[in-house]
Design an enzyme around this catalytic site. Sequence first.
Site, PDB file in Angstrom:
ATOM      1  N   ASP A  36      38.442  47.488  42.082  1.00  0.00           N
ATOM      2  CA  ASP A  36      39.168  46.233  41.928  1.00  0.00           C
ATOM      3  C   ASP A  36      40.403  46.304  42.829  1.00  0.00           C
ATOM      4  OD1 ASP A  36      39.448  44.124  38.995  1.00  0.00           O
ATOM      5  OD2 ASP A  36      40.151  43.793  41.029  1.00  0.00           O
ATOM      6  N   GLU A  74      43.719  36.187  34.178  1.00  0.00           N
ATOM      7  CA  GLU A  74      43.916  37.620  33.925  1.00  0.00           C
ATOM      8  C   GLU A  74      44.999  37.866  32.883  1.00  0.00           C
ATOM      9  OE1 GLU A  74      42.823  38.563  38.580  1.00  0.00           O
ATOM     10  OE2 GLU A  74      43.539  40.190  37.353  1.00  0.00           O
TER      11      GLU A  74
HETATM   12  C1  GLC Z   1      41.342  40.557  40.648  1.00  0.00           C
HETATM   13  C2  GLC Z   1      40.306  40.647  39.557  1.00  0.00           C
HETATM   14  C3  GLC Z   1      38.896  40.728  40.055  1.00  0.00           C
HETATM   15  C4  GLC Z   1      38.756  39.994  41.383  1.00  0.00           C
HETATM   16  C5  GLC Z   1      39.619  40.698  42.415  1.00  0.00           C
HETATM   17  C6  GLC Z   1      39.593  39.983  43.765  1.00  0.00           C
HETATM   18  O1  GLC Z   1      42.473  41.295  40.308  1.00  0.00           O
HETATM   19  O2  GLC Z   1      40.489  41.670  38.573  1.00  0.00           O
HETATM   20  O3  GLC Z   1      38.068  40.150  39.042  1.00  0.00           O
HETATM   21  O4  GLC Z   1      37.407  40.001  41.800  1.00  0.00           O
HETATM   22  O5  GLC Z   1      40.965  40.842  41.983  1.00  0.00           O
HETATM   23  O6  GLC Z   1      40.153  38.712  43.658  1.00  0.00           O
END
Ligand code: GLC
Length: 629
Positions: A313, A515
Amino acid sequence: MKTLFRTIPRLLCIAFLILLSLPVMAQETTAEPPADAPYKNASLPVEDRVNDLLARMTVAEKIGQMTQVEKNSIKLTDIDGLFIGSLLSGGGGYPSDNSAEAWAKMTDTFQEQALKTRLAIPLIYGADGVHGHNNLEGAVIFPHNIGMGATRDADLVQKECAVTAQEMAATGVFWDFSPVVAVVQDIRWGRTYESYSENTDVVTQLGSACVKGLQSNKPFVLATPKHFIGDGGTGWGTSTVQGYMLDQGVTRGDEANLRDKFLPPYKAAIDAGAMSIMISFSSFGGMKMSAQKYLITDVLKGELGFKGFTISDWQAIDQISGDYYKDVVTAFNAGMDMNMVPTNYPTFIRVMTKAIEAGDIPMERIDDAVRRILRVKFMMGLFEHPMSNAADLATVGSDAHRAVARQAVSESLVLLKNDNNALPLKKDAPHIFVAGGSADDIGVQSGGWTIEWQGRSGKITPGTTIRAAIQNAVGSSADVQFDRFGNFKKAVDAAGNPLHAEVGIVVVGEQPYAEGKGDASDLALSEADMTDINKMRDRVDTLVIVLVSGRPMIINDALKQADAFVAAWLPGTEGEGVADVLFGDQPFKGKLPYTWPKSMDQLPFDFKNLPTTGDAAPLFPFGYGLTTG
Ligand code: GLC
């Protein structure tokens, strides 16, 4: 003479060291590959193409394939200079001209740079299309997964993801960081709406349907079930991020629970063809998921036979210990294959190079990671079709795509109360009052991950608000009046008294979030929403409340006021889907994907010992939903 005798041994040492290094350098040929190199031949088996290409690659080219950079951080000439294998748009990462054509130009420009490299390995561009190509203005925005979970309709989810893939591929985005296959155990989590359900079977069925939908064309759009593993099972207050409570926290329970509750969606997604999986920010057993060799290598790649590649991530490997060199070594030795760096890629490449030279990351681990990445790029057809699908640009936001989303909205709505069969409403009711903060706002009804990472209220993208949909549904057969605050001061009868309407529809709920910023200790309706509801109660015969939210909220008082109560979740751009069921053009058939609490102190639910009666019972059980017509 003495000097000569001292110098000879030193010269011999230097010669010996050069000889030692020759085998590695001998592999590092930088010759142009022949036009008929096997890896360029699409008729050969994928593994033959992988083996041929891997054998031609230098260490620098291999590291480049394992590096994903955020598009605002990349220097164009570094794409070929450092052999970068992937770029991404984070949430809200649209080009300044946020049009499909500008997206396509952006990704094609990056791709042209990548194809200038000696081996011409196409880069793969990723973005979060979690409810449509949702960073793109004008794309169709579907209900968030909580609504798709309420449909229980795997075919519809597959269609949704096929539409999403077509709109993403049209803009050269051949990698979708979706679906979220979290099995959410605590609805206070800000990512509850990104998941289909609290129920493992629902998530398993719908997550694999989305994988099939995304990967249904050639070149396909690469699906990414996420976030492996246990992201939806963290404990309140365990987050490692300042201000977050559940997001990026520590998953509760033992390994048996982890396997039972959270692993089936990944097995089904892999069986459905998933070839990339994103590793979670969260922790298990005192260790960040990015460092979990047992779970990533032994379980995911070993037991489940996952042959694709893992992606971290956003800057997640940096959270392992804080010592970046160690974190890179730990993550890649644990089985990470690609690093979503995503900004400081020169440092990552330098650290990775050093770790390989020092033998801290064995070359066979590097080769395994690159093999997996190349396998996916060959399998999805990226070598043959690296550029955006220009022919599909016209499908972005098309009526046909919007019709699929409209059906999804109708099937996603859950009818929680319907006293005296208040619903469906008559289209010729003389007066219909519409009010509420969520009634006339595309941004609010779309929620987070829409145009912006956190989403935003207002006219953020073309679509139909719930208020407009109600107006469209009744046409001239009823007098529809809208007052955001429910005052309707101008609505008076012949005698000049406040008009009493036959029907009132109040649309209330949550403002957009994403988030951990959506982690919430209180899910009560706002005072403003309750004020709007109470005002409308006094002015109408039949009161319908529509809740626009990313999760169940505390609605006891509102429910008492309502003749009918509808959970609409985050429906996206096609508000007509709400009017369709309110006025009976479509039946209500949605079922709750989450258990609905009476009060905050019931959370987190103990699902194994959930009372079904009395005060301790939830307000509505998982699977509840009234039907009409
Ligand atoms: C974010 C998320 C993830 C996402 C990534 C790219 O922090 O946790 O779900 O795909 O970053 O945007």
